[in-house]
Motif scaffolding. Structure first.
Motif, short mmCIF file in Angstrom:
data_model
loop_
_atom_site.label_atom_id
_atom_site.label_comp_id
_atom_site.label_asym_id
_atom_site.label_seq_id
_atom_site.Cartn_x
_atom_site.Cartn_y
_atom_site.Cartn_z
N VAL A 1 0.83 -1.21 0.00
CA VAL A 1 0.00 0.00 0.00
C VAL A 1 0.87 1.26 0.00
O VAL A 1 0.61 2.21 -0.75
N LEU A 2 1.93 1.26 0.82
CA LEU A 2 2.82 2.42 0.88
C LEU A 2 3.52 2.64 -0.45
O LEU A 2 3.67 3.78 -0.92
N PHE A 3 3.97 1.55 -1.08
CA PHE A 3 4.59 1.65 -2.40
C PHE A 3 3.64 2.27 -3.41
O PHE A 3 4.00 3.18 -4.17
N THR A 4 2.40 1.79 -3.43
CA THR A 4 1.43 2.28 -4.42
C THR A 4 1.08 3.74 -4.17
O THR A 4 0.94 4.54 -5.12
N ILE A 5 0.92 4.12 -2.92
CA ILE A 5 0.65 5.53 -2.60
C ILE A 5 1.82 6.40 -3.03
O ILE A 5 1.62 7.50 -3.59
N GLY B 1 -2.60 12.32 -23.61
CA GLY B 1 -2.49 13.70 -24.06
C GLY B 1 -2.51 13.84 -25.57
O GLY B 1 -3.08 14.80 -26.11
N ALA B 2 -1.90 12.88 -26.28
CA ALA B 2 -1.85 12.95 -27.74
C ALA B 2 -3.23 12.74 -28.36
O ALA B 2 -3.51 13.26 -29.45
N VAL B 3 -4.11 12.00 -27.67
CA VAL B 3 -5.43 11.68 -28.23
C VAL B 3 -6.52 12.58 -27.67
O VAL B 3 -7.34 13.13 -28.41
N PHE B 4 -6.55 12.74 -26.34
CA PHE B 4 -7.66 13.44 -25.69
C PHE B 4 -7.30 14.83 -25.16
O PHE B 4 -8.17 15.54 -24.65
N GLY B 5 -6.02 15.19 -25.23
CA GLY B 5 -5.60 16.48 -24.69
C GLY B 5 -5.04 16.33 -23.29
O GLY B 5 -5.31 15.34 -22.59
N TRP B 6 -4.29 17.33 -22.85
CA TRP B 6 -3.57 17.22 -21.59
C TRP B 6 -4.49 17.18 -20.37
O TRP B 6 -4.16 16.57 -19.36
N ARG B 7 -5.67 17.77 -20.44
CA ARG B 7 -6.56 17.82 -19.28
C ARG B 7 -7.06 16.43 -18.87
O ARG B 7 -7.23 16.14 -17.68
N ALA B 8 -7.29 15.58 -19.86
CA ALA B 8 -7.84 14.25 -19.57
C ALA B 8 -6.92 13.44 -18.67
O ALA B 8 -7.37 12.66 -17.83
N ALA B 9 -5.61 13.61 -18.83
CA ALA B 9 -4.65 12.85 -18.03
C ALA B 9 -4.77 13.21 -16.55
O ALA B 9 -4.68 12.34 -15.67
N PHE B 10 -4.98 14.48 -16.24
CA PHE B 10 -5.13 14.92 -14.85
C PHE B 10 -6.43 14.39 -14.24
O PHE B 10 -6.47 13.99 -13.07
N LEU B 11 -7.51 14.38 -15.01
CA LEU B 11 -8.79 13.90 -14.51
C LEU B 11 -8.74 12.40 -14.22
O LEU B 11 -9.26 11.93 -13.20
N PHE B 12 -8.08 11.65 -15.10
CA PHE B 12 -7.96 10.20 -14.91
C PHE B 12 -7.17 9.88 -13.64
O PHE B 12 -7.46 8.91 -12.93
N ALA B 13 -6.16 10.68 -13.32
CA ALA B 13 -5.25 10.40 -12.21
C ALA B 13 -5.93 10.47 -10.85
O ALA B 13 -5.42 9.93 -9.87
N CYS B 14 -7.07 11.11 -10.76
CA CYS B 14 -7.75 11.30 -9.48
C CYS B 14 -8.27 9.99 -8.89
O CYS B 14 -8.27 9.79 -7.67
N ILE B 15 -8.69 9.06 -9.74
CA ILE B 15 -9.48 7.91 -9.29
C ILE B 15 -8.69 6.93 -8.41
O ILE B 15 -9.13 6.60 -7.30
N PRO B 16 -7.51 6.42 -8.84
CA PRO B 16 -6.82 5.43 -8.00
C PRO B 16 -6.36 5.97 -6.66
O PRO B 16 -6.27 5.22 -5.68
N GLY B 17 -6.10 7.26 -6.56
CA GLY B 17 -5.66 7.83 -5.30
C GLY B 17 -6.71 7.71 -4.21
O GLY B 17 -6.39 7.46 -3.04
N LEU B 18 -7.98 7.87 -4.57
CA LEU B 18 -9.05 7.76 -3.58
C LEU B 18 -9.17 6.33 -3.06
O LEU B 18 -9.42 6.11 -1.87
N LEU B 19 -8.96 5.35 -3.94
CA LEU B 19 -9.01 3.95 -3.52
C LEU B 19 -7.90 3.64 -2.51
O LEU B 19 -8.15 3.03 -1.45
N PHE B 20 -6.69 4.07 -2.80
CA PHE B 20 -5.57 3.73 -1.92
C PHE B 20 -5.55 4.60 -0.66
O PHE B 20 -4.93 4.22 0.33
#
Length: 437
Positions: A17-21, A161-180
């Protein structure tokens, strides 16, 4: 009470868990570096302004890290870590919604605030989950989150970023953090100092000033802090500007440049951390200065490797990637060796404080200056190149020249880091003896 030579039964789950966080910590942090060029062009930024976005997060990280370090020594570390992980994950998503530079600036401040909980709480937990002879390997696995996070950030940011633009990458990154963040609450809080049977425990009534004084009276800590300043200036400068450098100087596309960085800055770090941690544990069993000597030698290898990587001509991306990979791989040994050395010289109830002091100093004076300093140097050399040719307008060609010249600061600082780490190896043995009853 656990045996002083055997980790508790829940240690493997906790380390996962610590590694993943920690992976998510560096993943979220590195997205801006991986997507620096499209962000710069959308908001019409200079390299100084682009670098400042990384600097502000690092500065807030450093400043609030001190009280979080004290809190990690006095409160539930698992709860502190869970709260911080949830906060920085949500604010990473907010970064993807920014409509101007000011909004992006504010969201990155918030990300730095949440991430400041990770190192003091995480490293203090490892110090109480693993006995001394296993700590470098455990710390190496924990810090494996750094290259893994960078690698994942580069690969995913380049593709998304190449397909959906740079904003999409930031939005996607939010989800796994809440789980861990939730999984962090499932880690049982270990007893402080249970695996350091021979070490005297600090009094629970230790004052703030006396705690800081106890940490800073050790010469080894001063050398380690200085090494962190040089090393983290370099690492944060590389993370912020290597992908833009590849796009400008070697004229690569976003996805291709991100993939090169994913390998040469991210993936190879796993080798440095795991091999470095394993070798450091074996070496430290024979001599107390083993960890720091190994780190000094590896830093001495990194300096010429990075110099010759930067010296490659335009288009020689294969040679650049190989040499840069050698340089960064050996630089990653620093984390497994030096972070374990902090645990060696600091008594258990002050480890969160010691890590916070170290991080505060090296982030304010080193890491925070890496993106900003590199950006300022790049702008300086770009304007110098423009003046030398008599041009009156700044072009992308001048920006490429400026960034190329600026990056030669990295191998120079690596040489200084090697010398400082060697000096630390000369004092560590006596500082370890000070912990003996």
């Amino acid at each position: 009470m656990a045996s002083p030579t055997k980790p508790p039964s829940n240690a493997s789950f906790a380390l996962f868990v610590l590694f993943t966080i920690n992976l998510l910590n560096f993943f979220d942090r590195q997205l801006l570096g991986a997507l620096g060029e499209p962000v710069r062009k959308e908001f019409h930024l200079s390299d100084t302004a682009l670098g400042l976005l990384g600097t502000v997060a690092t500065l807030i990280y450093a400043v609030v890290g001190l009280p979080f370090g004290r809190l990690a020594d006095r409160w539930y570390r698992t709860r502190l870590l869970a709260m911080g992980t949830a906060a920085w994950s949500l604010l990473t998503g907010v970064s993807g919604l920014a409509q101007n530079y000011a909004q992006l600036f504010a969201s990155r401040l918030g990300v730095g605030l949440g991430e400041a909980t990770c190192a003091p709480a995480g490293q203090s937990l490892i110090g109480d989950l693993f006995p001394p002879q296993q700590r470098a390997r455990a710390m190496g696995i924990f810090m494996l989150g750094l290259p893994a996070g960078l690698c994942l950030a580069y690969f995913s940011a380049g593709a998304i970023g190449a397909v959906f633009g740079w904003r999409a990458a930031f939005l996607f990154a939010c989800i796994p953090g809440l789980l861990f963040a939730w999984l962090a609450l499932r880690i049982p809080e270990p007893v402080r100092g249970a695996l350091d049977a021979a070490a005297p425990l600090a009094s629970r009534s230790t004052t703030l000033s006396s705690s800081y004084a106890a940490v800073l009276k050790l010469p080894t800590m001063w050398w380690i802090i200085l090494s962190g300043i040089f090393h983290n200036f370099n690492m944060y400068a590389i993370n912020a500007f290597q992908t833009p450098f590849l796009q400008r100087f070697h004229e690569m596309g976003l996805k291709q440049a991100s993939n090169v960085s994913a390998i040469s800055v991210g993936a190879v770090g796993a080798i440095g951390l795991l091999a470095g941690g394993w070798f450091a544990d074996r070496l430290s069993a024979k001599r107390d200065d083993g960890r720091l000597l190994l780190s000094a030698c590896c830093m001495a290898i990194a300096a010429p490797s990075i110099f010759f990587a930067l010296n490659q001509p335009k288009g020689a991306t294969g040679a650049f990637m190989l040499l840069m990979a050698i340089g960064t791989m050996t630089m990653y040994v620093y984390y497994a060796t030096v972070y374990a050395a902090i645990q060696d010289v600091i008594e258990p109830r002050l480890r969160g404080t010691a890590v916070a002091i170290y991080f505060c100093a090296m982030y304010i004076l080193g890491a925070s200056l890496g993106p900003l300093g590199m950006g300022m140097l790049s702008d300086h050399f770009a304007h110098q190149a423009m003046r030398d040719t008599g041009a009156t307008a700044m072009t992308e060609a001048f920006k490429a020249i400026g960034l190329h010249h600026a990056m030669y600061a990295i191998p120079a600082l690596a040489v200084l880091a090697a010398l400082v780490l060697f000096a630390a190896s000369r004092t560590v043995e006596s500082d370890i003896r000070k912990r003996s009853p």
